[in-house]
Design a protein around this motif. Structure first.
Motif, PDB file in Angstrom:
ATOM      1  N   MET A   1      -4.860  37.804  65.091  1.00  0.00           N
ATOM      2  CA  MET A   1      -4.530  39.143  65.292  1.00  0.00           C
ATOM      3  C   MET A   1      -5.857  39.909  64.971  1.00  0.00           C
ATOM      4  N   GLN A   4      -8.387  41.203  67.806  1.00  0.00           N
ATOM      5  CA  GLN A   4      -8.159  42.507  68.580  1.00  0.00           C
ATOM      6  C   GLN A   4      -7.906  43.847  67.764  1.00  0.00           C
ATOM      7  N   LEU A   5      -8.288  43.855  66.569  1.00  0.00           N
ATOM      8  CA  LEU A   5      -7.866  44.721  65.658  1.00  0.00           C
ATOM      9  C   LEU A   5      -8.933  45.858  65.580  1.00  0.00           C
ATOM     10  N   GLN A  49      13.251  42.112  71.470  1.00  0.00           N
ATOM     11  CA  GLN A  49      11.667  41.740  71.176  1.00  0.00           C
ATOM     12  C   GLN A  49      11.850  40.128  70.989  1.00  0.00           C
ATOM     13  N   ALA A  53      10.293  37.199  73.115  1.00  0.00           N
ATOM     14  CA  ALA A  53       9.361  36.116  72.429  1.00  0.00           C
ATOM     15  C   ALA A  53       9.668  34.788  72.850  1.00  0.00           C
ATOM     16  N   ASP A  59       2.310  37.388  72.324  1.00  0.00           N
ATOM     17  CA  ASP A  59       2.767  37.586  70.739  1.00  0.00           C
ATOM     18  C   ASP A  59       1.865  38.649  70.130  1.00  0.00           C
ATOM     19  N   ASP A  60       0.987  39.367  70.893  1.00  0.00           N
ATOM     20  CA  ASP A  60      -0.326  40.056  70.302  1.00  0.00           C
ATOM     21  C   ASP A  60       0.211  41.552  70.203  1.00  0.00           C
ATOM     22  N   GLY A  61       1.310  41.822  70.749  1.00  0.00           N
ATOM     23  CA  GLY A  61       1.952  43.122  70.674  1.00  0.00           C
ATOM     24  C   GLY A  61       1.688  44.028  72.053  1.00  0.00           C
ATOM     25  N   SER A  62       0.992  43.413  72.844  1.00  0.00           N
ATOM     26  CA  SER A  62       0.682  44.019  74.284  1.00  0.00           C
ATOM     27  C   SER A  62       2.072  44.368  75.077  1.00  0.00           C
ATOM     28  N   TYR A  64       4.710  45.477  73.768  1.00  0.00           N
ATOM     29  CA  TYR A  64       5.506  46.148  72.815  1.00  0.00           C
ATOM     30  C   TYR A  64       6.464  47.213  73.637  1.00  0.00           C
ATOM     31  N   TYR A  65       5.903  47.879  74.340  1.00  0.00           N
ATOM     32  CA  TYR A  65       6.618  49.043  75.194  1.00  0.00           C
ATOM     33  C   TYR A  65       7.493  48.415  76.221  1.00  0.00           C
ATOM     34  N   ASP A  66       6.752  47.432  76.902  1.00  0.00           N
ATOM     35  CA  ASP A  66       7.816  46.887  77.918  1.00  0.00           C
ATOM     36  C   ASP A  66       9.171  46.238  77.372  1.00  0.00           C
TER      37      ASP A  66
ATOM     38  N   PRO B  23       6.793  49.987  85.118  1.00  0.00           N
ATOM     39  CA  PRO B  23       7.539  50.692  83.972  1.00  0.00           C
ATOM     40  C   PRO B  23       7.768  52.237  84.011  1.00  0.00           C
ATOM     41  N   GLN B 130      -1.387  48.012  67.247  1.00  0.00           N
ATOM     42  CA  GLN B 130      -1.152  46.954  67.973  1.00  0.00           C
ATOM     43  C   GLN B 130      -0.624  45.885  67.371  1.00  0.00           C
ATOM     44  N   TRP B 131      -1.476  45.315  66.226  1.00  0.00           N
ATOM     45  CA  TRP B 131      -1.183  44.051  65.562  1.00  0.00           C
ATOM     46  C   TRP B 131       0.156  44.124  64.799  1.00  0.00           C
ATOM     47  N   LYS B 133       2.663  45.598  65.452  1.00  0.00           N
ATOM     48  CA  LYS B 133       3.726  45.371  66.353  1.00  0.00           C
ATOM     49  C   LYS B 133       3.570  43.941  66.836  1.00  0.00           C
ATOM     50  N   SER B 134       2.701  43.120  66.648  1.00  0.00           N
ATOM     51  CA  SER B 134       2.674  41.884  67.441  1.00  0.00           C
ATOM     52  C   SER B 134       3.633  40.864  66.539  1.00  0.00           C
ATOM     53  N   GLU B 135       4.180  40.049  67.533  1.00  0.00           N
ATOM     54  CA  GLU B 135       4.917  38.862  67.042  1.00  0.00           C
ATOM     55  C   GLU B 135       4.432  37.853  66.192  1.00  0.00           C
ATOM     56  N   ALA B 136       2.995  37.802  66.331  1.00  0.00           N
ATOM     57  CA  ALA B 136       2.150  36.964  65.375  1.00  0.00           C
ATOM     58  C   ALA B 136       2.180  37.483  63.957  1.00  0.00           C
ATOM     59  N   ARG B 138       4.328  39.626  62.729  1.00  0.00           N
ATOM     60  CA  ARG B 138       5.392  40.065  61.912  1.00  0.00           C
ATOM     61  C   ARG B 138       6.225  38.580  61.680  1.00  0.00           C
ATOM     62  N   GLU B 151      -7.463  36.251  57.670  1.00  0.00           N
ATOM     63  CA  GLU B 151      -7.982  36.593  58.923  1.00  0.00           C
ATOM     64  C   GLU B 151      -8.344  38.316  58.951  1.00  0.00           C
TER      65      GLU B 151
END
Lengths: 116, 205
Positions: A1, A4-5, A49, A53, A59-62, A64-66, B23, B130-131, B133-136, B138, B151
């Protein structure tokens, strides 16, 4: 994660797409005016969500709004605030309006095309 | 390869308006129905979006943290009743959620997550990155916080306890990071410049 942070903040816009802002604001206003509690929203959104999943959504949050949009649509339908056919019909009507409006002109929905 | 470089005309030419994404069109459909039913007011939507784009953000949290670093009484208040202390700075509202501040020390490092969706302390940090909100993030941070922190480039001493706080619709957490070394002589406004967003979620020092 963290790859891309972007770890500093200032340049990061709150919403990366206008529709993210719209769907966020609509949801919040509906909750503020009592159509559902924020707890109901978070539980429903969390379930959507989790399902996304399981279905292999990134799983990178991209996405999220979808997922947010799917959650709002289903909550509106479940709560009787909107009808699935009406939503689909309006989406088609908006699509047609965009395709028929000359570039640069304001896009407006013709009431005649509106199935509601 | 042999494509002439003028061969990139758009579908159906540029005579009609650019079609928004799928969307975006679905959101327009929702908006149309709700406007017709009088369930949302476009001005209220615009005001809300403006707030999130321009008025709330991590600078608010940074201001509160810098104040806590320089004003022991405020820090005590923040730890005792964060909702009230933050509200005194004008950072309040949104969903009326209950705020809790947790302090990092040599012994304890705090991290914040929302395992359910993405609950986040909006009035002090704005919208989550975004991180967050990511499933990874959370799913992993509750299981292996130390590995996740690594990380993010943060290595804590073996003996430091890591506490992970799971936000909910009702309770949102703000981490008060330890004051950075070498910043002792700075005033509150200068200190606020040094507080990063990620440090207030516990993903940085």
């Amino acid at each position: 994660m963290p790859e891309q942070l972007p770890s500093q903040v200032s340049a990061e816009p709150a919403f990366s797409e206008p529709w993210h802002a719209q769907v966020f604001a609509i949801t919040m206003r509906l909750s503020q005016s009592g159509h559902f509690t924020w707890t109901e929203w978070t539980e429903h959104f969390g379930a959507v969500q989790a399902a996304a999943a399981r279905d292999g959504a990134p799983d990178d949050g991209s996405g999220y709004y979808d997922a947010w949009l799917v959650a709002l649509e289903s909550l509106l339908i479940k709560g009787g605030l909107a009808d699935a056919d009406a939503l689909a019909g309006l989406k088609d009507a908006w699509t047609e309006a965009y395709l028929k409006t000359a570039h640069g002109e304001p896009v407006e929905l013709k009431q005649a095309a509106n199935p509601v | 390869m042999n494509k002439p470089d003028h061969d990139h005309h758009h579908h159906g030419s540029a005579t009609h308006s650019l079609l928004p994404s799928d969307p975006a069109l679905r959101v327009k459909a929702i908006e149309t129905i709700l406007l017709e039913k009088g369930l949302v007011d476009p001005d209220a939507l615009d005001a809300l979006i403006d707030t999130f784009q321009n008025k709330v953000g991590p600078r608010n949290g940074a201001q509160a943290v810098a104040k806590a670093w320089t004003d022991p009484e405020f820090k005590a208040w923040l730890l005792d009743d964060a909702s009230a202390a933050l509200s005194s700075l004008g950072f309040t509202g949104m969903q009326g959620e209950h705020m809790v501040a947790v302090e990092n020390t040599e012994a304890v490092h705090n991290m914040v997550v929302c395992t359910l969706c993405s609950c986040y302390p909006w009035p002090v940090l704005g919208l989550p990155p975004q991180w967050y909100k990511s499933e990874a993030y959370r799913s992993r941070v509750v299981i292996e916080p130390r590995a996740v922190l690594e990380e993010f480039g943060v290595s804590l001493p073996e003996g430091t306890e890591i506490r992970v706080w799971d936000s909910t619709a009702e309770i949102r957490y703000l981490v008060i990071p330890m004051q950075l070394e070498g910043t002792e002589g700075l005033n509150e406004a200068e200190l606020a410049e040094r507080v990063s967003r990620d440090s207030m979620v516990g993903a940085a020092l």
